[in-house]
Scaffold this motif. Structure first.
Motif, PDB file in Angstrom:
ATOM      1  N   LYS A   9       0.818  -1.213   0.000  1.00  0.00           N
ATOM      2  CA  LYS A   9       0.000   0.000   0.000  1.00  0.00           C
ATOM      3  C   LYS A   9       0.856   1.270   0.000  1.00  0.00           C
ATOM      4  O   LYS A   9       0.486   2.292  -0.590  1.00  0.00           O
ATOM      5  CB  LYS A   9      -0.904  -0.023   1.236  1.00  0.00           C
ATOM      6  N   PHE A  10       2.024   1.208   0.665  1.00  0.00           N
ATOM      7  CA  PHE A  10       2.874   2.394   0.821  1.00  0.00           C
ATOM      8  C   PHE A  10       3.946   2.528  -0.262  1.00  0.00           C
ATOM      9  O   PHE A  10       4.725   3.481  -0.243  1.00  0.00           O
ATOM     10  CB  PHE A  10       3.572   2.363   2.191  1.00  0.00           C
ATOM     11  N   GLN A  11       3.996   1.589  -1.204  1.00  0.00           N
ATOM     12  CA  GLN A  11       5.067   1.611  -2.203  1.00  0.00           C
ATOM     13  C   GLN A  11       5.101   2.908  -3.015  1.00  0.00           C
ATOM     14  O   GLN A  11       6.165   3.367  -3.429  1.00  0.00           O
ATOM     15  CB  GLN A  11       4.931   0.413  -3.156  1.00  0.00           C
ATOM     16  N   ASN A  12       3.944   3.499  -3.243  1.00  0.00           N
ATOM     17  CA  ASN A  12       3.877   4.714  -4.063  1.00  0.00           C
ATOM     18  C   ASN A  12       4.080   6.000  -3.254  1.00  0.00           C
ATOM     19  O   ASN A  12       4.069   7.095  -3.819  1.00  0.00           O
ATOM     20  CB  ASN A  12       2.531   4.782  -4.794  1.00  0.00           C
ATOM     21  N   LYS A  13       4.252   5.856  -1.958  1.00  0.00           N
ATOM     22  CA  LYS A  13       4.474   7.047  -1.130  1.00  0.00           C
ATOM     23  C   LYS A  13       5.909   7.538  -1.307  1.00  0.00           C
ATOM     24  O   LYS A  13       6.828   6.745  -1.508  1.00  0.00           O
ATOM     25  CB  LYS A  13       4.211   6.739   0.350  1.00  0.00           C
ATOM     26  N   THR A  14       6.079   8.830  -1.205  1.00  0.00           N
ATOM     27  CA  THR A  14       7.425   9.406  -1.295  1.00  0.00           C
ATOM     28  C   THR A  14       8.159   9.201   0.025  1.00  0.00           C
ATOM     29  O   THR A  14       7.544   8.873   1.053  1.00  0.00           O
ATOM     30  CB  THR A  14       7.341  10.912  -1.585  1.00  0.00           C
ATOM     31  N   ILE A  39      10.335   0.008   3.781  1.00  0.00           N
ATOM     32  CA  ILE A  39      10.440   0.605   2.443  1.00  0.00           C
ATOM     33  C   ILE A  39      11.598   1.604   2.380  1.00  0.00           C
ATOM     34  O   ILE A  39      12.366   1.641   1.411  1.00  0.00           O
ATOM     35  CB  ILE A  39       9.114   1.287   2.053  1.00  0.00           C
ATOM     36  N   LEU A  40      11.745   2.415   3.424  1.00  0.00           N
ATOM     37  CA  LEU A  40      12.845   3.387   3.454  1.00  0.00           C
ATOM     38  C   LEU A  40      14.202   2.684   3.472  1.00  0.00           C
ATOM     39  O   LEU A  40      15.166   3.158   2.858  1.00  0.00           O
ATOM     40  CB  LEU A  40      12.702   4.302   4.674  1.00  0.00           C
ATOM     41  N   LYS A  41      14.285   1.548   4.159  1.00  0.00           N
ATOM     42  CA  LYS A  41      15.531   0.771   4.172  1.00  0.00           C
ATOM     43  C   LYS A  41      15.848   0.230   2.779  1.00  0.00           C
ATOM     44  O   LYS A  41      17.007   0.226   2.345  1.00  0.00           O
ATOM     45  CB  LYS A  41      15.406  -0.400   5.158  1.00  0.00           C
ATOM     46  N   GLU A  42      14.812  -0.249   2.080  1.00  0.00           N
ATOM     47  CA  GLU A  42      15.012  -0.780   0.729  1.00  0.00           C
ATOM     48  C   GLU A  42      15.504   0.310  -0.216  1.00  0.00           C
ATOM     49  O   GLU A  42      16.327   0.065  -1.100  1.00  0.00           O
ATOM     50  CB  GLU A  42      13.699  -1.366   0.198  1.00  0.00           C
ATOM     51  N   ARG A  43      14.990   1.517  -0.021  1.00  0.00           N
ATOM     52  CA  ARG A  43      15.349   2.617  -0.924  1.00  0.00           C
ATOM     53  C   ARG A  43      16.705   3.242  -0.577  1.00  0.00           C
ATOM     54  O   ARG A  43      17.508   3.545  -1.463  1.00  0.00           O
ATOM     55  CB  ARG A  43      14.275   3.711  -0.862  1.00  0.00           C
ATOM     56  N   ASN A  44      16.936   3.444   0.702  1.00  0.00           N
ATOM     57  CA  ASN A  44      18.092   4.254   1.116  1.00  0.00           C
ATOM     58  C   ASN A  44      19.105   3.519   1.992  1.00  0.00           C
ATOM     59  O   ASN A  44      20.100   4.111   2.410  1.00  0.00           O
ATOM     60  CB  ASN A  44      17.602   5.497   1.877  1.00  0.00           C
TER      61      ASN A  44
END
Length: 206
Positions: A9-14, A39-44
């Motif tokens: 659900k949160f994948q599209n959130k910035t 999600i933040l860990k996966e990105r950053n």
């Protein structure tokens, strides 16, 4: 983590939106917070900011667990419940009140008589037995003669339970007697098995 529905659900959130969730943790549930961190860990990657948030969450969880354990211990102390294996297992005052209210005072009296057997109060058992029988008979007579509803009968039963727990228990067992809590399941099954035929007899006997 794969079972957390907020991850998809949160994948599209910035990043800013996810960080807002972490900054306002009290407004979101545990899964939403965990998904934001994931999600933040996966990105950053694992940043100092995320480590700080995780530490805060861990500390808060530990504080809640400690507070919960403290509440349970305080409740045990209030009800004179102990984990001492040498203490007798007794039906609690609350259980006696519930059985008296749901079934009748004589059922609560039987549970209290069991407690008195465990604490070697023979004279108390006799008095409780006599009280339970007489009080139940008086309740039935009053309810039938006055033709009053079940709510009044319930009040009579609860009052009887109160006498059992606040007078007889305190007098013969002791108000602050330390004991382990005995399971109420077996007495409940027996009480239901006794009560059902009586109810059926009352219904079909009219």
């Amino acid at each position: 983590m794969s079972e957390n529905r907020f991850i998809e659900k949160f994948q599209n959130k910035t990043d800013s939106e996810l960080e807002y969730i972490l900054e306002n943790k009290k407004s979101y549930n545990e899964q939403a917070i965990a998904a934001s961190i994931h999600i933040l860990k996966e990105r950053n990657g694992k940043t100092p900011e995320l480590e700080s948030v995780e530490s805060e969450i861990k500390l808060e969880k530990e504080r809640k667990e400690i507070a919960c354990e403290k509440t349970i211990e305080e409740q045990k102390k209030k009800n004179n419940i102990t984990d001492d294996p040498n203490a007798p297992e007794l039906h609690s005052k609350k259980v006696i009140m519930v059985f008296s209210g749901l079934f009748s005072t004589i059922f609560g009296a039987v549970l209290l008589m069991y407690n008195m057997k465990q604490t070697d109060n023979q004279s108390g058992r006799i008095q409780v037995f006599i009280f339970g029988i007489l009080y139940t008979i008086i309740t039935l007579v009053v309810v039938n003669l006055l033709n009053i509803g079940g709510n009044i009968a319930l009040i009579f039963n609860i009052a009887g339970g109160g006498i059992l727990t606040e007078y007889f228990w305190n007098k013969f067992i002791g108000k602050e007697f330390q004991h382990r809590k005995r399971s109420w399941i077996k007495p409940a099954i027996i009480s239901v098995l006794i009560t059902i035929p009586l109810i059926l007899a009352a219904i079909y006997g009219q």
